[in-house]
Design a protein around this motif. Structure first.
Motif, PDB file in Angstrom:
ATOM      1  N   LEU A 116      -6.387   7.309  -2.636  1.00 25.38           N
ATOM      2  CA  LEU A 116      -7.462   6.422  -3.091  1.00 25.38           C
ATOM      3  C   LEU A 116      -7.131   4.952  -2.887  1.00 25.38           C
ATOM      4  CD1 LEU A 116      -7.739   6.241  -6.973  1.00 25.38           C
ATOM      5  CD2 LEU A 116      -5.638   6.775  -5.764  1.00 25.38           C
ATOM      6  N   ARG A 138      -1.940  -0.698 -14.014  1.00 22.77           N
ATOM      7  CA  ARG A 138      -0.506  -0.394 -14.105  1.00 22.77           C
ATOM      8  C   ARG A 138      -0.211   0.790 -15.028  1.00 22.77           C
ATOM      9  NH1 ARG A 138      -0.810  -5.534 -16.495  1.00 22.77           N
ATOM     10  NH2 ARG A 138      -0.530  -5.494 -18.741  1.00 22.77           N
ATOM     11  N   THR A 193     -13.184  -8.476  -3.390  1.00 22.96           N
ATOM     12  CA  THR A 193     -13.269  -8.259  -4.838  1.00 22.96           C
ATOM     13  C   THR A 193     -12.143  -9.007  -5.546  1.00 22.96           C
ATOM     14  OG1 THR A 193     -11.832  -6.337  -4.815  1.00 22.96           O
ATOM     15  CG2 THR A 193     -14.165  -5.926  -4.433  1.00 22.96           C
ATOM     16  N   VAL A 200     -10.049  -7.837  -7.686  1.00 19.22           N
ATOM     17  CA  VAL A 200      -8.805  -7.061  -7.723  1.00 19.22           C
ATOM     18  C   VAL A 200      -8.046  -7.188  -6.394  1.00 19.22           C
ATOM     19  CG1 VAL A 200      -9.818  -4.834  -7.074  1.00 19.22           C
ATOM     20  CG2 VAL A 200      -7.783  -4.886  -8.514  1.00 19.22           C
ATOM     21  N   GLN A 201      -8.769  -7.278  -5.301  1.00 19.96           N
ATOM     22  CA  GLN A 201      -8.101  -7.451  -4.003  1.00 19.96           C
ATOM     23  C   GLN A 201      -7.422  -8.826  -3.930  1.00 19.96           C
ATOM     24  OE1 GLN A 201     -11.433  -4.808  -1.582  1.00 19.96           O
ATOM     25  NE2 GLN A 201     -10.644  -6.625  -0.574  1.00 19.96           N
ATOM     26  N   PHE A 206      -4.351  -8.810  -6.262  1.00 20.95           N
ATOM     27  CA  PHE A 206      -3.273  -8.012  -5.664  1.00 20.95           C
ATOM     28  C   PHE A 206      -2.608  -8.799  -4.539  1.00 20.95           C
ATOM     29  CE2 PHE A 206      -1.254  -5.137  -2.800  1.00 20.95           C
ATOM     30  CZ  PHE A 206      -0.713  -4.154  -3.606  1.00 20.95           C
ATOM     31  N   LYS A 254      -8.415  -6.877   2.190  1.00 20.04           N
ATOM     32  CA  LYS A 254      -8.294  -5.444   2.442  1.00 20.04           C
ATOM     33  C   LYS A 254      -8.264  -4.671   1.132  1.00 20.04           C
ATOM     34  CE  LYS A 254      -8.003  -5.381   6.922  1.00 20.04           C
ATOM     35  NZ  LYS A 254      -9.046  -4.736   7.734  1.00 20.04           N
ATOM     36  N   ASN A 255      -8.947  -3.547   1.159  1.00 26.04           N
ATOM     37  CA  ASN A 255      -8.945  -2.613   0.044  1.00 26.04           C
ATOM     38  C   ASN A 255      -7.905  -1.544   0.350  1.00 26.04           C
ATOM     39  OD1 ASN A 255      -9.638  -1.076  -2.184  1.00 26.04           O
ATOM     40  ND2 ASN A 255     -11.525  -0.270  -1.259  1.00 26.04           N
ATOM     41  N   LEU A 256      -6.659  -1.898   0.133  1.00 23.87           N
ATOM     42  CA  LEU A 256      -5.585  -1.011   0.599  1.00 23.87           C
ATOM     43  C   LEU A 256      -5.481   0.264  -0.232  1.00 23.87           C
ATOM     44  CD1 LEU A 256      -2.030  -2.358  -0.255  1.00 23.87           C
ATOM     45  CD2 LEU A 256      -4.068  -2.936  -1.547  1.00 23.87           C
ATOM     46  N   THR A 257      -4.775   1.235   0.314  1.00 25.95           N
ATOM     47  CA  THR A 257      -4.658   2.542  -0.341  1.00 25.95           C
ATOM     48  C   THR A 257      -3.356   2.657  -1.123  1.00 25.95           C
ATOM     49  OG1 THR A 257      -3.506   3.591   1.492  1.00 25.95           O
ATOM     50  CG2 THR A 257      -5.927   3.651   1.548  1.00 25.95           C
ATOM     51  N   LEU A 258      -3.331   3.703  -1.946  1.00 26.68           N
ATOM     52  CA  LEU A 258      -2.151   4.046  -2.741  1.00 26.68           C
ATOM     53  C   LEU A 258      -0.912   4.198  -1.866  1.00 26.68           C
ATOM     54  CD1 LEU A 258      -0.930   4.995  -5.448  1.00 26.68           C
ATOM     55  CD2 LEU A 258      -1.882   7.267  -4.973  1.00 26.68           C
ATOM     56  N   MET A 305       0.318   0.870  -0.733  1.00 28.21           N
ATOM     57  CA  MET A 305       0.985   0.185  -1.855  1.00 28.21           C
ATOM     58  C   MET A 305       2.411   0.679  -2.013  1.00 28.21           C
ATOM     59  SD  MET A 305      -1.703   0.203  -4.987  1.00 28.21           S
ATOM     60  CE  MET A 305      -3.401  -0.171  -4.583  1.00 28.21           C
ATOM     61  N   ARG A 342       3.792  -0.803 -10.026  1.00 31.54           N
ATOM     62  CA  ARG A 342       3.228  -1.502 -11.179  1.00 31.54           C
ATOM     63  C   ARG A 342       3.582  -2.989 -11.201  1.00 31.54           C
ATOM     64  NH1 ARG A 342       6.872   2.069 -13.619  1.00 31.54           N
ATOM     65  NH2 ARG A 342       8.712   1.059 -14.444  1.00 31.54           N
ATOM     66  N   PHE A 356       0.900  -5.403 -10.403  1.00 31.41           N
ATOM     67  CA  PHE A 356      -0.230  -5.512 -11.332  1.00 31.41           C
ATOM     68  C   PHE A 356       0.106  -6.262 -12.610  1.00 31.41           C
ATOM     69  CE2 PHE A 356      -1.165  -1.914  -8.584  1.00 31.41           C
ATOM     70  CZ  PHE A 356      -2.446  -2.237  -8.174  1.00 31.41           C
ATOM     71  N   GLU A 386      -2.553  -8.280 -14.714  1.00 29.97           N
ATOM     72  CA  GLU A 386      -3.607  -7.671 -15.549  1.00 29.97           C
ATOM     73  C   GLU A 386      -3.399  -8.065 -17.000  1.00 29.97           C
ATOM     74  OE1 GLU A 386      -4.998  -3.459 -13.875  1.00 29.97           O
ATOM     75  OE2 GLU A 386      -2.883  -3.514 -14.382  1.00 29.97           O
ATOM     76  N   LEU A 387      -4.476  -8.310 -17.685  1.00 34.31           N
ATOM     77  CA  LEU A 387      -4.390  -8.660 -19.114  1.00 34.31           C
ATOM     78  C   LEU A 387      -3.997  -7.446 -19.938  1.00 34.31           C
ATOM     79  CD1 LEU A 387      -7.505 -10.945 -19.460  1.00 34.31           C
ATOM     80  CD2 LEU A 387      -5.106 -11.614 -19.250  1.00 34.31           C
TER      81      LEU A 387
END
Lengths: 71, 71
Positions: A47, A64, B2, B4-5, B8, B45-49, B52, B64, B67, B70-71
């Protein structure tokens, strides 16, 4: 199937079940297909970041939190 | 692009620079294209798992760690 996909899927299922969501409920909240969520949980999908974000938001967790199995 | 992109990508660049790698060196270690790494860092880019995981392994970090914004 890669190890990281399997580990991610196991953790996703664990968080979903902790929150008493069915796969269908989670899929609906995340705007994804139920079959796709099932495939992710079985480690069969590589994904993307944006799908991770949708799942995290739907579950009320951070991305995370899906990775706490990492050493 | 986005949020998140973009987040990241910013974090990936930060970790890469902390470790004094060029984009080209990181790409080579991760088995990815240099252009692709640059696109990820710019949030394009919407990279994949699996990508990553390759980047994390190449940088000697956990997924992790990408990330921690992230709050």
């Amino acid at each position: 199937m890669t190890t990281v996909q399997r580990e991610f899927g196991n953790r996703l299922r664990e968080i979903r079940q902790e929150q008493c969501f069915t796969q269908e409920e989670l899929a609906h909240r995340a705007g994804l297909n139920r079959t796709y969520v099932g495939d992710i949980e079985r480690g069969e999908k590589n994904l993307t970041l944006v799908s991770m974000k949708r799942l995290a938001k739907a579950l009320g967790v951070n991305i995370r939190d899906f990775f706490d199995w990492e050493l």
